[in-house]
Design an enzyme around this catalytic site. Structure first.
Site, PDB file in Angstrom:
ATOM      1  N   LYS A   1       0.834  -1.197   0.000  1.00  5.38           N
ATOM      2  CA  LYS A   1       0.000   0.000   0.000  1.00  5.38           C
ATOM      3  C   LYS A   1       0.874   1.254   0.000  1.00  5.38           C
ATOM      4  O   LYS A   1       1.926   1.293   0.651  1.00  5.38           O
ATOM      5  CB  LYS A   1      -0.904  -0.016   1.232  1.00  5.38           C
ATOM      6  CG  LYS A   1      -1.878   1.153   1.330  1.00  5.38           C
ATOM      7  CD  LYS A   1      -2.729   1.010   2.594  1.00  5.38           C
ATOM      8  CE  LYS A   1      -3.717   2.153   2.742  1.00  5.38           C
ATOM      9  NZ  LYS A   1      -4.541   1.992   3.958  1.00  5.38           N
TER      10      LYS A   1
ATOM     11  N   SER B   1      -9.105   2.293   3.186  1.00  4.80           N
ATOM     12  CA  SER B   1      -8.237   2.983   2.246  1.00  4.80           C
ATOM     13  C   SER B   1      -7.271   2.057   1.513  1.00  4.80           C
ATOM     14  O   SER B   1      -6.578   2.485   0.584  1.00  4.80           O
ATOM     15  CB  SER B   1      -7.451   4.082   2.955  1.00  4.80           C
ATOM     16  OG  SER B   1      -6.645   3.553   3.995  1.00  4.80           O
TER      17      SER B   1
ATOM     18  N   SER C   1      -9.461   0.160   7.374  1.00  2.72           N
ATOM     19  CA  SER C   1      -8.930   0.285   6.022  1.00  2.72           C
ATOM     20  C   SER C   1      -8.360  -0.990   5.420  1.00  2.72           C
ATOM     21  O   SER C   1      -8.060  -1.023   4.234  1.00  2.72           O
ATOM     22  CB  SER C   1      -7.873   1.385   5.963  1.00  2.72           C
ATOM     23  OG  SER C   1      -8.480   2.643   6.123  1.00  2.72           O
TER      24      SER C   1
END
Length: 497
Positions: free
Chosen positions: A94, A169, A193
């Site tokens: 990420k 996210s 997330s």
């Protein structure tokens, strides 16, 4: 078999590319000399390129370095020199997590020139294990919301339906795993997330106990400072356990890091006889969609069929926990992360992000500390709960994936909810408590979108989560179900594995 919210059986064929294999399958294939790391990386990159074109899941490709690493490992395997437990396993990272020499935009226009010169601890651990980093995946700005849309990368979409959001996210991470772009993704989770996008994309996501996986050297800005966890997103329970064994560890650079010895996790399927599972469909106050309620109730029946003793129980949290506890903490920490930035500096940010920062700047120190006291009360409520049960199960999210490009939904089953965080009422209380939690698929809604089941356990009791998840996975084999996007031709036949 998994069913959608209307009771229909969901079934999809299996993609053919090596990128769709689990980590355990890839490692077994290497042992049999069925294929090489270069074979796996080439097909994983092809899948990433196709998925990115459709879903917008990749921020920064690292394909040339990945191919070079694969060639080196292929040669070492032929010479019998490979020793790392994850040698040749493709992994995505990420974009909130540092990879040395690779841009770390973190979804923010403020970071357009930022390139870290050090690996995050999890990246160092993965590289040392022999894993191959393929790319950085999309996130929203500073991880502030539960989708992966940002001013830097635009909108990230769901491989089950490109009109829907991937969630966030860690949205690019979950979308790529769901679409067969390698077996392991590293995400972060401040208010849900990892679990929200994993639920929306129909994969397994684990938020470990706070401090079990070091966040050092972190991300700049360090948003969700006291809330964020780092963990794996995978298609199978076994892969998540293997990944956690590698990335968990003590690191002095992270003051929250726990000084624990290396841990091993067993995902062997055994009956859940004697496991006490508390269950709550709404935590006593949350609005939940009818399809999610139906899937959750069916999941409870499956857990009982596996031997678990299920009782309707929960922590009894304050219904005002979002406004009075989470927001003063989370929004203040978001604001603190950009404390040196002016309104003009944030002009390129999303309006919703600027609103969060503004709200955070207006909370007083007293309000932040008072919220910390209420946070302690929530923690005590979970302590008391785990005197009665071994694990808590809830829906992961109160809704399924909504339209791409939206912040969230503002009504659920006719009830008004906070559009930022109100539709995910089950994830962020677990961050406040620092507990471990996982999500795994448990069904589909009437539109064929995945629904997730959240499993929460006592601090450092990831083994109980893996035990329950492995039993559920055996009874409800979700990894056999693939989104339409993953069914594109991906190269080498899976049968070769």
């Amino acid at each position: 078999m998994m069913t959608d919210g209307s009771g229909r059986t969901a079934s999809l064929p299996t993609p053919t590319g090596l990128g769709a294999l689990s980590a355990t399958e890839i490692l077994a294939g290497y042992k049999r000399k069925a294929f090489t790391p270069r074979d796996v990386v080439d097909e994983t990159i092809a899948a990433l390129e196709a998925t990115d074109a459709a879903c917008n899941a990749v921020v920064t490709p690292m394909y040339e370095q990945a191919r070079a690493d694969a060639d080196r490992l292929t040669k070492e395997m032929r010479n019998g020199e490979v020793k790392g437990p994850f040698a040749g396993i493709p992994v995505t990272i990420k974009d909130l997590v540092f990879v040395a020499g690779v841009p770390a935009y973190g979804g923010s226009p403020l970071n357009k020139a930022f390139v870290p010169d050090v690996d995050a601890a999890v990246v160092s651990a993965l590289k040392a294990s022999g894993a191959i980093i393929t790319c950085k995946t999309t996130t929203c700005e500073s991880g502030y919301k539960l989708t992966a849309d940002s001013p830097v990368t635009g909108t990230t979409r769901n491989p089950w339906n490109l009109d829907r959001t991937s969630g966030g996210s860690s949205g690019g991470a979950a979308a790529a795993i769901a679409a067969g772009c390698g077996p392991i993704a590293i995400g972060t989770d401040g208010v849900g997330s990892i679990r929200v996008p994993s639920s929306f994309c129909g994969v397994f996501g684990l938020k470990p106990t706070f401090g079990l996986v070091p966040r050092s050297p972190g991300f700049s800005p360090p948003s969700w400072a006291s809330l964020a966890h780092t963990g794996p997103i995978t298609r199978t329970v076994a892969d998540a356990a293997l990944a956690l064994e590698i990335i968990a560890g003590y690191d002095l650079r992270d003051p929250a890091s726990l000084p624990l010895s290396p841990r091993r996790f067993d995902t062997k399927v055994v009956p859940l006889n004697g496991v006490r599972v508390g269950a709550s469909v709404d935590l006593g106050y949350a609005a939940v969609s009818p399809d999610v309620r139906a899937a959750f109730n069916k999941a409870l029946a499956i857990l009982e069929s596996c031997g678990a003793k299920v009782s309707m129980d929960g922590p009894g949290l304050d219904p005002g926990i979002l406004e009075h506890t989470l927001k003063p903490i989370a929004f203040t920490e978001q604001a603190a992360a950009v404390a040196s930035r002016t309104t003009a500096d944030l002009a390129g940010s999303e309006t919703d992000y600027r609103d969060v920062v503004s709200a955070g700047r207006h909370y007083s120190g007293t309000e932040y500390i008072e919220a910390g006291y209420r946070r302690g009360q929530a923690r005590t409520a979970f302590l008391k709960l785990f005197e009665r049960v071994d694990a808590l199960v809830t829906p992961t999210v109160a809704v399924t994936a909504f339209e791409a490009g939206r912040l969230g939904v503002d009504r659920i089953d006719g009830i008004a909810v906070d559009p930022h965080l109100g539709w995910s009422p089950f994830t962020w209380p677990i961050n406040l408590a620092g507990l471990p939690a996982a999500t795994l698929p448990c069904g589909f809604d009437r539109d064929g979108m995945p629904i997730g089941l959240q499993i929460v356990a006592h601090w450092l009791d990831e083994p109980t989560i893996f035990r329950i998840a492995a039993a559920f996975e055996e009874a409800q084999p979700w990894s056999r179900f693939w989104p339409p996007l993953a069914l594109r031709e991906q190269g080498r036949a899976r049968a070769k594995a």
